[in-house]
Design an enzyme around this catalytic site. Structure first.
Site, PDB file in Angstrom:
ATOM      1  N   ASN A  17      17.138 -55.317  39.700  1.00  0.00           N
ATOM      2  CA  ASN A  17      16.827 -56.533  38.952  1.00  0.00           C
ATOM      3  C   ASN A  17      16.576 -56.155  37.494  1.00  0.00           C
ATOM      4  O   ASN A  17      15.842 -55.215  37.210  1.00  0.00           O
ATOM      5  CB  ASN A  17      15.601 -57.218  39.567  1.00  0.00           C
ATOM      6  CG  ASN A  17      15.408 -58.619  39.043  1.00  0.00           C
ATOM      7  OD1 ASN A  17      15.281 -58.839  37.846  1.00  0.00           O
ATOM      8  ND2 ASN A  17      15.378 -59.576  39.951  1.00  0.00           N
ATOM      9  N   ASP A  18      17.164 -56.890  36.586  1.00  0.00           N
ATOM     10  CA  ASP A  18      17.062 -56.577  35.158  1.00  0.00           C
ATOM     11  C   ASP A  18      15.875 -57.241  34.462  1.00  0.00           C
ATOM     12  O   ASP A  18      15.793 -57.222  33.233  1.00  0.00           O
ATOM     13  CB  ASP A  18      18.354 -56.992  34.442  1.00  0.00           C
ATOM     14  CG  ASP A  18      19.526 -56.105  34.789  1.00  0.00           C
ATOM     15  OD1 ASP A  18      19.321 -54.884  34.938  1.00  0.00           O
ATOM     16  OD2 ASP A  18      20.650 -56.630  34.908  1.00  0.00           O
TER      17      ASP A  18
END
Length: 158
Positions: free
Chosen positions: A39-40
């Site tokens: 997840n960024d």
């Protein structure tokens, strides 16, 4: 399988709240918002506040958010979901957003991290908050990181 969300990370100084949907399996195991390495979220938010949030531990990440008057929470208190996809959330229980007026009296802007949480944008807008829906920080989002960074940076401008 029924999954429980996390308590809000907000206080009386919070001016911006980012709402996700419901923690995924990795986040639940780690007891951390946005705990999946794919997840960024921390990369995107770090680029906005000018801090490398990926290289510090979770507690320090939360402290960085507080310094920047940013809070975290999810739309759902609980829900059933197999895996991590938001499209698979069922039997969801919505969090009680009415507590925000007391817990975060300076809250002005609510950002929704992705489409699923964004479905609840009208509720928060009706409560008097400025609202914006962000492109999801999820690793499953096929949009480029550059495109998402641009959208996120624009949303934080007020």
């Amino acid at each position: 399988m029924k999954k429980q969300g996390f308590p809000p990370v907000i206080d009386e100084n919070t001016e911006i709240l980012i709402l996700g949907s419901l923690p995924g399996d990795v986040s639940i195991r780690k007891h951390q918002y946005y705990g999946h390495p794919g997840n960024d979220f921390w990369r995107l938010l770090g680029s906005i506040i000018g801090e490398d949030l990926q290289s510090i531990n979770y507690q320090n990440r939360l402290e960085a958010l507080k310094r920047n008057k940013i809070g975290l929470w999810d739309v759902f208190k609980a829900g059933k979901r197999e895996g991590n996809e938001d499209t698979k959330i069922k039997d969801e229980e919505i969090n009680q957003f009415s507590i925000l007026k007391d817990m975060a009296p300076n809250l002005k802007l609510v950002l929704f991290n992705g489409k699923k949480s964004g479905e609840y944008e009208p509720i928060l807008r009706a409560m008097g908050y400025e609202t914006k829906i962000l492109l999801s920080s999820s690793g499953a989002n096929r949009r480029s990181l550059k495109s998402r960074k641009s959208g996120w940076a624009e949303a934080f401008k007020r």
